[in-house]
Design a protein around this motif. Structure first.
Motif, PDB file in Angstrom:
ATOM      1  N   LYS A 182     -28.587  15.811  27.110  1.00  0.00           N
ATOM      2  CA  LYS A 182     -27.979  14.487  27.298  1.00  0.00           C
ATOM      3  C   LYS A 182     -28.368  13.867  28.630  1.00  0.00           C
ATOM      4  CE  LYS A 182     -23.527  14.367  27.841  1.00  0.00           C
ATOM      5  NZ  LYS A 182     -22.082  14.476  27.521  1.00  0.00           N
ATOM      6  N   LYS A 183     -28.674  14.685  29.613  1.00  0.00           N
ATOM      7  CA  LYS A 183     -29.023  14.190  30.942  1.00  0.00           C
ATOM      8  C   LYS A 183     -30.508  13.843  31.055  1.00  0.00           C
ATOM      9  CE  LYS A 183     -25.289  16.632  33.305  1.00  0.00           C
ATOM     10  NZ  LYS A 183     -24.920  17.604  34.355  1.00  0.00           N
ATOM     11  N   ASP A 184     -31.241  14.034  29.978  1.00  0.00           N
ATOM     12  CA  ASP A 184     -32.660  13.695  29.970  1.00  0.00           C
ATOM     13  C   ASP A 184     -32.796  12.195  30.199  1.00  0.00           C
ATOM     14  OD1 ASP A 184     -35.351  13.545  29.597  1.00  0.00           O
ATOM     15  OD2 ASP A 184     -35.367  14.539  27.653  1.00  0.00           O
ATOM     16  N   ASP A 185     -33.401  11.824  31.313  1.00  0.00           N
ATOM     17  CA  ASP A 185     -33.453  10.414  31.715  1.00  0.00           C
ATOM     18  C   ASP A 185     -34.819   9.828  31.377  1.00  0.00           C
ATOM     19  OD1 ASP A 185     -32.488   8.076  32.776  1.00  0.00           O
ATOM     20  OD2 ASP A 185     -32.966   8.595  34.840  1.00  0.00           O
ATOM     21  N   THR A 186     -35.043   9.571  30.101  1.00  0.00           N
ATOM     22  CA  THR A 186     -36.346   9.099  29.652  1.00  0.00           C
ATOM     23  C   THR A 186     -36.157   8.117  28.508  1.00  0.00           C
ATOM     24  OG1 THR A 186     -38.515   9.859  28.898  1.00  0.00           O
ATOM     25  CG2 THR A 186     -36.615  11.056  28.079  1.00  0.00           C
ATOM     26  N   ALA A 187     -37.211   7.839  27.770  1.00  0.00           N
ATOM     27  CA  ALA A 187     -37.111   6.927  26.627  1.00  0.00           C
ATOM     28  C   ALA A 187     -36.281   7.604  25.545  1.00  0.00           C
ATOM     29  CB  ALA A 187     -38.503   6.604  26.101  1.00  0.00           C
ATOM     30  N   LEU A 188     -35.174   6.979  25.198  1.00  0.00           N
ATOM     31  CA  LEU A 188     -34.216   7.617  24.303  1.00  0.00           C
ATOM     32  C   LEU A 188     -33.843   6.753  23.106  1.00  0.00           C
ATOM     33  CD1 LEU A 188     -31.671   8.867  27.014  1.00  0.00           C
ATOM     34  CD2 LEU A 188     -33.700  10.043  26.171  1.00  0.00           C
ATOM     35  N   MET A 189     -33.207   7.399  22.139  1.00  0.00           N
ATOM     36  CA  MET A 189     -32.567   6.685  21.048  1.00  0.00           C
ATOM     37  C   MET A 189     -31.063   6.916  21.160  1.00  0.00           C
ATOM     38  SD  MET A 189     -35.112   7.184  17.809  1.00  0.00           S
ATOM     39  CE  MET A 189     -34.200   5.905  16.913  1.00  0.00           C
ATOM     40  N   TYR A 190     -30.291   5.947  20.665  1.00  0.00           N
ATOM     41  CA  TYR A 190     -28.839   5.955  20.849  1.00  0.00           C
ATOM     42  C   TYR A 190     -28.172   5.548  19.542  1.00  0.00           C
ATOM     43  CZ  TYR A 190     -24.315   4.215  22.699  1.00  0.00           C
ATOM     44  OH  TYR A 190     -22.993   3.971  22.951  1.00  0.00           O
ATOM     45  N   ALA A 191     -27.095   6.237  19.190  1.00  0.00           N
ATOM     46  CA  ALA A 191     -26.315   5.890  17.997  1.00  0.00           C
ATOM     47  C   ALA A 191     -24.866   5.666  18.411  1.00  0.00           C
ATOM     48  CB  ALA A 191     -26.405   7.005  16.952  1.00  0.00           C
ATOM     49  N   HIS A 192     -24.274   4.591  17.898  1.00  0.00           N
ATOM     50  CA  HIS A 192     -22.944   4.153  18.310  1.00  0.00           C
ATOM     51  C   HIS A 192     -22.134   3.848  17.052  1.00  0.00           C
ATOM     52  CE1 HIS A 192     -20.408   1.594  21.181  1.00  0.00           C
ATOM     53  NE2 HIS A 192     -19.966   1.210  19.996  1.00  0.00           N
ATOM     54  N   LEU A 193     -21.112   4.651  16.821  1.00  0.00           N
ATOM     55  CA  LEU A 193     -20.247   4.472  15.650  1.00  0.00           C
ATOM     56  C   LEU A 193     -18.955   3.792  16.073  1.00  0.00           C
ATOM     57  CD1 LEU A 193     -19.246   4.991  12.753  1.00  0.00           C
ATOM     58  CD2 LEU A 193     -18.638   7.315  13.469  1.00  0.00           C
ATOM     59  N   GLY A 194     -18.777   2.553  15.624  1.00  0.00           N
ATOM     60  CA  GLY A 194     -17.575   1.799  15.935  1.00  0.00           C
ATOM     61  C   GLY A 194     -16.804   1.469  14.678  1.00  0.00           C
TER      62      GLY A 194
ATOM     63  N   ILE B 290     -34.346  -2.126  21.947  1.00  0.00           N
ATOM     64  CA  ILE B 290     -34.286  -2.640  20.582  1.00  0.00           C
ATOM     65  C   ILE B 290     -32.980  -2.149  19.973  1.00  0.00           C
ATOM     66  CG2 ILE B 290     -35.346  -2.610  18.297  1.00  0.00           C
ATOM     67  CD1 ILE B 290     -37.497  -1.503  21.111  1.00  0.00           C
ATOM     68  N   THR B 291     -32.185  -3.037  19.414  1.00  0.00           N
ATOM     69  CA  THR B 291     -30.934  -2.625  18.783  1.00  0.00           C
ATOM     70  C   THR B 291     -30.858  -3.158  17.355  1.00  0.00           C
ATOM     71  OG1 THR B 291     -29.723  -4.560  19.616  1.00  0.00           O
ATOM     72  CG2 THR B 291     -29.682  -2.563  20.969  1.00  0.00           C
ATOM     73  N   GLN B 292     -30.067  -2.495  16.560  1.00  0.00           N
ATOM     74  CA  GLN B 292     -29.886  -2.909  15.164  1.00  0.00           C
ATOM     75  C   GLN B 292     -28.445  -2.607  14.744  1.00  0.00           C
ATOM     76  OE1 GLN B 292     -31.590  -0.489  11.950  1.00  0.00           O
ATOM     77  NE2 GLN B 292     -32.540  -2.345  11.148  1.00  0.00           N
ATOM     78  N   PRO B 293     -27.681  -3.629  14.341  1.00  0.00           N
ATOM     79  CA  PRO B 293     -26.301  -3.385  13.901  1.00  0.00           C
ATOM     80  C   PRO B 293     -26.271  -2.571  12.621  1.00  0.00           C
ATOM     81  CG  PRO B 293     -26.966  -5.640  13.414  1.00  0.00           C
ATOM     82  CD  PRO B 293     -28.062  -5.052  14.244  1.00  0.00           C
ATOM     83  N   GLN B 294     -25.203  -1.819  12.456  1.00  0.00           N
ATOM     84  CA  GLN B 294     -25.040  -0.973  11.274  1.00  0.00           C
ATOM     85  C   GLN B 294     -23.718  -1.292  10.584  1.00  0.00           C
ATOM     86  OE1 GLN B 294     -27.599   1.260  10.332  1.00  0.00           O
ATOM     87  NE2 GLN B 294     -28.614   0.107  11.973  1.00  0.00           N
ATOM     88  N   THR B 295     -23.664  -1.015   9.305  1.00  0.00           N
ATOM     89  CA  THR B 295     -22.435  -1.220   8.530  1.00  0.00           C
ATOM     90  C   THR B 295     -21.685   0.107   8.377  1.00  0.00           C
ATOM     91  OG1 THR B 295     -23.501  -0.735   6.411  1.00  0.00           O
ATOM     92  CG2 THR B 295     -23.584  -3.031   7.203  1.00  0.00           C
ATOM     93  N   ARG B 296     -20.468   0.029   7.934  1.00  0.00           N
ATOM     94  CA  ARG B 296     -19.722   1.255   7.644  1.00  0.00           C
ATOM     95  C   ARG B 296     -20.408   2.064   6.548  1.00  0.00           C
ATOM     96  NH1 ARG B 296     -13.218  -0.025   7.467  1.00  0.00           N
ATOM     97  NH2 ARG B 296     -12.959  -0.714   9.656  1.00  0.00           N
ATOM     98  N   LYS B 297     -20.995   1.361   5.601  1.00  0.00           N
ATOM     99  CA  LYS B 297     -21.570   2.009   4.425  1.00  0.00           C
ATOM    100  C   LYS B 297     -22.610   3.059   4.785  1.00  0.00           C
ATOM    101  CE  LYS B 297     -23.881   0.897   0.035  1.00  0.00           C
ATOM    102  NZ  LYS B 297     -25.055   1.793   0.225  1.00  0.00           N
TER     103      LYS B 297
END
Length: 229
Positions: A96-108, A186-193
């Motif tokens: 998690k502390k890797d400070d480089t080009a990353l991907m991120y997932a966010h569940l709201g 770059i971000t992309q919204p996601q649905t609950r589905k």
């Protein structure tokens, strides 16, 4: 129940957390949060990791790359003790502390979003990225075209209103909009589905495929520079 264990109740919990962001409610529902949100999220990252193991730049995620729900409120006017979403990273090292080009997932509660890129780079590192964009404008154009072809867009995260210091002469450059960015994400919204039916994995794999050349372009410029934190 989905492939990973997300259910309608998973989103209901996030809605209730929004309305009851306090220690009493949290500790009463800690078990549900773990079972219906955190554990399924970790499993999802494990599966994406397996899907990307032979990619141009493999990414690794799991329980160890997830963020805690506890908020650091020491220097914030917002004193809510808990985040109202579940989130985690995919990194080259699986740290998690890797400070480089990353991907991120966010569940709201609304479904959330996924992202890929470089977030709030230090000025020195950011200027290295800008220099690479200027020097390799044609290559960057190809990278951007691939992203747009996939239907993805860069997020407008606090862009500069004027040219950054030292770059005034490039005010007419074809990539001037990117030269003004402080975060290239770059971000992309996601649905609950997609969480409920498990296709969040396909979404992340598709984003990786569309953005990996951009990540590599940036890494060539900044080395192991910064990204999502």
């Amino acid at each position: 129940m989905s492939t990973f264990g997300f259910t309608d109740r998973s989103f209901q919990i996030l809605e209730e957390l929004h309305d009851n962001n306090n220690r009493e409610w949290y500790h009463e529902h800690k078990g549900e949060i773990r079972t219906l949100l955190q554990d399924p999220f970790a499993k999802m990252l494990d599966v994406v990791t397996d899907k990307l193991k032979n990619a141009k730049r493999p990414m690794v995620g799991g329980k160890q790359t997830m963020f805690r729900l506890y908020r650091d409120v020491r220097f914030s006017n917002d004193k809510r003790p808990y985040k109202e979403h579940v989130s985690g990273l995919l990194t080259p090292s699986g740290n998690k502390k890797d400070d480089t080009a990353l991907m991120y997932a966010h569940l709201g509660a609304d479904g959330g979003f996924i992202g890929s890129g470089f977030y709030r780079l230090e000025t020195k590192v950011l200027n290295q990225f800008r220099d690479r964009i200027i020097e390799d404008a044609v290559e960057f154009r190809k990278v951007i075209r691939k992203i747009k072809k996939a239907g993805l867009e860069f997020a407008e995260i606090e862009p500069l209103k004027s040219m950054p210091r030292g770059y005034a002469e490039y005010a007419e450059h074809e990539h001037v909009g990117f030269l003004k960015m402080r975060s290239l994400v770059i971000t992309q919204p996601q649905t609950r589905k997609v969480w409920l039916d498990g296709t969040i994995v396909k979404q992340l794999v598709a984003m990786h495929k569309a953005t990996v050349d951009f990540l590599l372009f940036g890494l060539d410029a900044v080395g192991e520079g910064g990204a999502f934190r």
